[in-house]
Design an enzyme around this catalytic site. Sequence first.
Site, mmCIF file in Angstrom:
data_model
loop_
_atom_site.group_PDB
_atom_site.id
_atom_site.type_symbol
_atom_site.label_atom_id
_atom_site.label_comp_id
_atom_site.label_asym_id
_atom_site.label_seq_id
_atom_site.Cartn_x
_atom_site.Cartn_y
_atom_site.Cartn_z
ATOM 1 N N THR A 36 -24.414 33.272 71.678
ATOM 2 C CA THR A 36 -24.748 33.371 70.012
ATOM 3 C C THR A 36 -25.756 32.343 69.996
ATOM 4 O O THR A 36 -26.018 31.398 70.791
ATOM 5 C CB THR A 36 -23.595 33.045 69.326
ATOM 6 O OG1 THR A 36 -23.216 31.611 69.578
ATOM 7 C CG2 THR A 36 -22.504 34.051 69.212
ATOM 8 N N GLY A 58 -11.477 40.075 68.201
ATOM 9 C CA GLY A 58 -11.654 39.162 66.738
ATOM 10 C C GLY A 58 -12.144 37.681 67.436
ATOM 11 O O GLY A 58 -12.512 37.459 68.486
ATOM 12 N N TYR A 108 -26.725 39.229 67.362
ATOM 13 C CA TYR A 108 -25.527 39.298 68.136
ATOM 14 C C TYR A 108 -24.791 40.604 67.594
ATOM 15 O O TYR A 108 -24.446 41.439 68.348
ATOM 16 C CB TYR A 108 -24.578 38.135 67.593
ATOM 17 C CG TYR A 108 -23.304 38.152 68.299
ATOM 18 C CD1 TYR A 108 -23.259 37.386 69.551
ATOM 19 C CD2 TYR A 108 -22.075 38.510 67.542
ATOM 20 C CE1 TYR A 108 -21.925 37.427 70.264
ATOM 21 C CE2 TYR A 108 -20.651 38.586 68.248
ATOM 22 C CZ TYR A 108 -20.908 37.933 69.754
ATOM 23 O OH TYR A 108 -19.568 37.778 70.255
HETATM 24 N N1 LIG Z 1 -15.092 33.643 71.660
HETATM 25 C C1 LIG Z 1 -14.828 34.793 70.592
HETATM 26 O O1 LIG Z 1 -14.109 34.503 69.707
HETATM 27 C C2 LIG Z 1 -15.444 36.065 71.015
HETATM 28 C C3 LIG Z 1 -15.168 36.740 70.011
HETATM 29 C C4 LIG Z 1 -15.753 38.324 70.000
HETATM 30 C C5 LIG Z 1 -16.437 38.411 71.302
HETATM 31 N N2 LIG Z 1 -16.688 37.613 72.416
HETATM 32 C C6 LIG Z 1 -17.464 37.875 73.480
HETATM 33 O O2 LIG Z 1 -16.774 37.731 74.541
HETATM 34 C C7 LIG Z 1 -17.489 37.350 75.562
HETATM 35 C C8 LIG Z 1 -17.003 36.018 76.091
HETATM 36 O O3 LIG Z 1 -17.146 35.271 75.103
HETATM 37 P P1 LIG Z 1 -16.552 33.310 75.524
HETATM 38 O O4 LIG Z 1 -16.263 33.200 74.154
HETATM 39 O O5 LIG Z 1 -15.459 33.402 76.382
HETATM 40 O O6 LIG Z 1 -17.904 32.870 75.980
HETATM 41 P P2 LIG Z 1 -18.025 31.408 76.662
HETATM 42 O O7 LIG Z 1 -16.884 30.433 76.682
HETATM 43 O O8 LIG Z 1 -19.043 30.669 76.009
HETATM 44 O O9 LIG Z 1 -18.429 31.909 78.263
HETATM 45 C C9 LIG Z 1 -19.675 32.466 78.241
HETATM 46 C C10 LIG Z 1 -19.572 33.043 79.936
HETATM 47 O O10 LIG Z 1 -20.775 33.796 79.770
HETATM 48 C C11 LIG Z 1 -21.553 33.094 80.827
HETATM 49 N N3 LIG Z 1 -23.047 33.520 80.398
HETATM 50 C C12 LIG Z 1 -23.573 33.104 79.345
HETATM 51 N N4 LIG Z 1 -25.034 33.526 79.557
HETATM 52 C C13 LIG Z 1 -25.268 34.285 80.554
HETATM 53 C C14 LIG Z 1 -26.151 34.946 81.267
HETATM 54 N N5 LIG Z 1 -27.451 34.984 80.591
HETATM 55 N N6 LIG Z 1 -26.045 35.111 82.608
HETATM 56 C C15 LIG Z 1 -24.862 35.085 83.146
HETATM 57 N N7 LIG Z 1 -23.754 34.582 82.427
HETATM 58 C C16 LIG Z 1 -23.981 34.167 81.236
HETATM 59 C C17 LIG Z 1 -21.457 31.655 80.729
HETATM 60 O O11 LIG Z 1 -21.791 30.723 81.905
HETATM 61 P P3 LIG Z 1 -22.145 29.349 82.112
HETATM 62 O O12 LIG Z 1 -20.616 28.892 81.955
HETATM 63 O O13 LIG Z 1 -23.089 29.021 83.234
HETATM 64 O O14 LIG Z 1 -22.898 28.954 80.465
HETATM 65 C C18 LIG Z 1 -19.962 31.582 80.698
HETATM 66 O O15 LIG Z 1 -19.270 31.802 82.107
HETATM 67 C C19 LIG Z 1 -18.936 37.339 74.819
HETATM 68 O O16 LIG Z 1 -19.729 38.527 75.521
HETATM 69 C C20 LIG Z 1 -18.706 37.080 73.575
HETATM 70 O O17 LIG Z 1 -19.863 37.607 72.737
HETATM 71 C C21 LIG Z 1 -16.483 36.514 72.049
#
Ligand SMILES: NC(=O)c1ccc[n+]([C@@H]2O[C@H](COP(=O)([O-])OP(=O)(O)OC[C@H]3O[C@@H](n4cnc5c(N)ncnc54)[C@H](OP(=O)(O)O)[C@@H]3O)[C@@H](O)[C@H]2O)c1
Length: 240
Positions: free
Chosen positions: A86, A178, A147
């Site tokens: 984000t 969510g 986003y």
């Molecule tokens: N958390 C929420 O509430 C939520 C809600 C709806 C959707 N989502 C979606 O669910 C997915 C995972 O979210 P999360 O909350 O688990 O995220 P997170 O905890 O921030 O983890 C993100 C992961 O993606 C990797 N990453 C980020 N940018 C990258 C890139 N350019 N190339 C390769 N790897 C990359 C990060 O690697 P590093 O560790 O090296 O940074 C990390 O392993 C995302 O697509 C997010 O938009 C999340």
Amino acid sequence: MGRVAIVTGGTRGIGAAIAKALKAEGHTVAATYGGNDEAAKAFTDETGIPTYKWDTGDYDACKAGIEKVESEHGPVEILINNAGITRDAPFHKMTPDQWNQVIGTNLTGVFNMTHNVWNGMRDRGFGRIVTISSINGQKGQFAQANYAAAKAGDIGFTKSLAQEGAKKGITVNVVAPGYINTDMMSTIPDKVMESIVGGIPVGRLGEPEEIARCVSFLCGDDAGFITGSTISANGGQYMT
Ligand SMILES: NC(=O)c1ccc[n+]([C@@H]2O[C@H](COP(=O)([O-])OP(=O)(O)OC[C@H]3O[C@@H](n4cnc5c(N)ncnc54)[C@H](OP(=O)(O)O)[C@@H]3O)[C@@H](O)[C@H]2O)c1
């Protein structure tokens, strides 16, 4: 049946839970990440799942990375497009860089990864592709024009590819979480978080494992009739 799976962003948060769930199903899992070596090492130490570092926003890096995974483990039959970032700002303050970074990772990254496994899946007549979108790609969100555009794009991408993959044994689906309890949420101020949780009918954030269960269901050999779908897992916050 054990298959080879790649989970992008599989070292932390939702992706880590997905990688563990797929491993528990008997699959050989490769988890990718973007830059946090420490988290990746801790993840491998905990799970035994190998990690690979490349930027999903870089087409050539995805191509080379997938070739490396395939040379070590065999053809990729399951792809989970989970990596996401984000860069929130109200639109009048959003910079081109904030726009491009989010579109580059969350939408172009999905193209880059999928394009490099697609022909192999077509040739072998089997594939499972699941992309993690978001509730905010479904309903929009203040300060997230970048986003929401990327995450809505993931849904359109999926519905189109599902039509192309259907006759080749490839299913293409979306899981739209969510608000989930991960590091991504840690940037949200406490006051905003209180109001977010107040708007979730089940009264809490989701857990990464709850998203992982949806993904592993869609990856099963017996989920072949489900394609082009979006599974919402959002505690009742938005019903489509
Ligand atoms: N958390 C929420 O509430 C939520 C809600 C709806 C959707 N989502 C979606 O669910 C997915 C995972 O979210 P999360 O909350 O688990 O995220 P997170 O905890 O921030 O983890 C993100 C992961 O993606 C990797 N990453 C980020 N940018 C990258 C890139 N350019 N190339 C390769 N790897 C990359 C990060 O690697 P590093 O560790 O090296 O940074 C990390 O392993 C995302 O697509 C997010 O938009 C999340």
